[in-house]
Design a protein around this motif. Structure first.
Motif, PDB file in Angstrom:
ATOM      1  N   LEU A   2       0.752  -0.982  -0.114  1.00 26.64           N
ATOM      2  CA  LEU A   2      -0.009  -0.123   0.214  1.00 26.64           C
ATOM      3  C   LEU A   2       0.985   1.146  -0.217  1.00 26.64           C
ATOM      4  CD1 LEU A   2      -2.496   1.552   0.375  1.00 26.64           C
ATOM      5  CD2 LEU A   2      -2.416   1.183   2.855  1.00 26.64           C
ATOM      6  N   GLU A   3       0.578   2.024  -0.916  1.00 27.10           N
ATOM      7  CA  GLU A   3       1.341   3.547  -0.941  1.00 27.10           C
ATOM      8  C   GLU A   3       0.233   4.491  -1.085  1.00 27.10           C
ATOM      9  OE1 GLU A   3       5.339   2.013  -3.511  1.00 27.10           O
ATOM     10  OE2 GLU A   3       3.590   2.974  -4.583  1.00 27.10           O
ATOM     11  N   ILE A   4       0.798   5.598  -0.431  1.00 27.51           N
ATOM     12  CA  ILE A   4       0.113   6.904  -0.591  1.00 27.51           C
ATOM     13  C   ILE A   4       0.950   7.827  -1.102  1.00 27.51           C
ATOM     14  CG2 ILE A   4      -1.300   8.682   0.663  1.00 27.51           C
ATOM     15  CD1 ILE A   4      -2.361   5.964   1.315  1.00 27.51           C
ATOM     16  N   HIS A   5       0.405   8.333  -2.489  1.00 25.43           N
ATOM     17  CA  HIS A   5       1.018   9.419  -3.047  1.00 25.43           C
ATOM     18  C   HIS A   5       0.201  10.544  -3.072  1.00 25.43           C
ATOM     19  CE1 HIS A   5       3.091   6.161  -5.912  1.00 25.43           C
ATOM     20  NE2 HIS A   5       2.277   5.545  -5.289  1.00 25.43           N
ATOM     21  N   GLN A   6       1.334  11.810  -3.218  1.00 24.20           N
ATOM     22  CA  GLN A   6       0.782  13.166  -3.592  1.00 24.20           C
ATOM     23  C   GLN A   6       1.544  13.748  -4.660  1.00 24.20           C
ATOM     24  OE1 GLN A   6       1.792  16.037  -0.400  1.00 24.20           O
ATOM     25  NE2 GLN A   6      -0.182  17.125  -0.848  1.00 24.20           N
ATOM     26  N   THR A   7       0.652  14.406  -5.569  1.00 23.85           N
ATOM     27  CA  THR A   7       1.098  15.026  -6.692  1.00 23.85           C
ATOM     28  C   THR A   7       0.958  16.422  -6.591  1.00 23.85           C
ATOM     29  OG1 THR A   7       0.910  12.947  -8.028  1.00 23.85           O
ATOM     30  CG2 THR A   7       1.110  15.084  -9.106  1.00 23.85           C
ATOM     31  N   VAL A   8       2.192  17.277  -6.563  1.00 24.78           N
ATOM     32  CA  VAL A   8       2.225  18.795  -6.574  1.00 24.78           C
ATOM     33  C   VAL A   8       2.988  19.281  -7.425  1.00 24.78           C
ATOM     34  CG1 VAL A   8       2.735  20.681  -5.051  1.00 24.78           C
ATOM     35  CG2 VAL A   8       2.043  18.730  -3.820  1.00 24.78           C
ATOM     36  N   ASN A   9       2.597  20.338  -8.447  1.00 23.48           N
ATOM     37  CA  ASN A   9       3.330  20.745  -9.401  1.00 23.48           C
ATOM     38  C   ASN A   9       3.891  19.455 -10.418  1.00 23.48           C
ATOM     39  OD1 ASN A   9       2.776  23.432  -8.697  1.00 23.48           O
ATOM     40  ND2 ASN A   9       4.669  23.156  -7.262  1.00 23.48           N
ATOM     41  N   ASN A  10       2.882  18.449 -10.860  1.00 19.89           N
ATOM     42  CA  ASN A  10       3.539  17.381 -11.576  1.00 19.89           C
ATOM     43  C   ASN A  10       4.527  16.585 -10.895  1.00 19.89           C
ATOM     44  OD1 ASN A  10       1.367  18.165 -13.610  1.00 19.89           O
ATOM     45  ND2 ASN A  10       3.004  19.491 -14.386  1.00 19.89           N
ATOM     46  N   GLN A  11       4.950  16.699  -9.704  1.00 17.78           N
ATOM     47  CA  GLN A  11       5.883  15.719  -8.875  1.00 17.78           C
ATOM     48  C   GLN A  11       5.199  15.039  -8.082  1.00 17.78           C
ATOM     49  OE1 GLN A  11       9.255  15.757  -9.420  1.00 17.78           O
ATOM     50  NE2 GLN A  11       9.260  14.088  -8.156  1.00 17.78           N
ATOM     51  N   ASP A  12       5.074  13.629  -8.556  1.00 16.70           N
ATOM     52  CA  ASP A  12       4.621  12.629  -7.570  1.00 16.70           C
ATOM     53  C   ASP A  12       5.643  12.152  -6.502  1.00 16.70           C
ATOM     54  OD1 ASP A  12       2.731  10.444  -7.127  1.00 16.70           O
ATOM     55  OD2 ASP A  12       4.322   9.059  -7.347  1.00 16.70           O
ATOM     56  N   THR A  13       5.047  12.103  -5.180  1.00 13.79           N
ATOM     57  CA  THR A  13       5.939  11.997  -4.115  1.00 13.79           C
ATOM     58  C   THR A  13       5.319  10.575  -3.278  1.00 13.79           C
ATOM     59  OG1 THR A  13       6.823  13.971  -4.053  1.00 13.79           O
ATOM     60  CG2 THR A  13       7.042  12.470  -2.129  1.00 13.79           C
ATOM     61  N   ILE A  14       5.823   9.565  -2.728  1.00 11.63           N
ATOM     62  CA  ILE A  14       5.211   8.278  -1.996  1.00 11.63           C
ATOM     63  C   ILE A  14       5.349   9.346  -0.622  1.00 11.63           C
ATOM     64  CG2 ILE A  14       5.312   6.173  -1.057  1.00 11.63           C
ATOM     65  CD1 ILE A  14       6.537   5.446  -3.700  1.00 11.63           C
ATOM     66  N   VAL A  15       4.251   9.467   0.127  1.00  9.37           N
ATOM     67  CA  VAL A  15       4.175  10.028   1.501  1.00  9.37           C
ATOM     68  C   VAL A  15       4.318   9.046   2.375  1.00  9.37           C
ATOM     69  CG1 VAL A  15       3.686  12.479   0.630  1.00  9.37           C
ATOM     70  CG2 VAL A  15       1.923  10.653   1.359  1.00  9.37           C
ATOM     71  N   ALA A  16       3.660   7.922   2.320  1.00  6.12           N
ATOM     72  CA  ALA A  16       3.592   6.633   3.302  1.00  6.12           C
ATOM     73  C   ALA A  16       3.676   5.230   2.557  1.00  6.12           C
ATOM     74  CB  ALA A  16       2.508   7.016   4.123  1.00  6.12           C
TER      75      ALA A  16
END
Length: 77
Positions: A2-16
């Protein structure tokens, strides 16, 4: 997995992320009325505090395996 992703300014980051849940989460499962995993199972679960934003939960099999996935989201008081 399970991964939680956040995309800000077209940059995807796995936050958890999690693979193989921790039994210490059982008390929180009870608190919110969540489904219980079998002790020792290889299920994935997270408790995470997120600031406001847009997030995506991504479920996948560990090591390229397949299976069924369910995502449940709860507010923990």
């Amino acid at each position: 997995m399970l991964e939680i992703h956040q995309t800000v300014n077209n940059q995807d980051t796995i936050v958890a992320s999690n693979d193989n849940w921790d039994a210490s989460l059982t008390a929180i499962f009870d608190q919110v009325g969540a489904y219980h995993f079998t002790p020792g199972s290889k299920d994935a679960a997270l408790v995470v505090t997120l600031p406001p934003g847009i997030y995506t939960a991504q479920v996948s099999g560990a090591n390229s395996t397949t299976g069924d996935g369910v995502v449940e989201v709860y507010v923990v008081p």
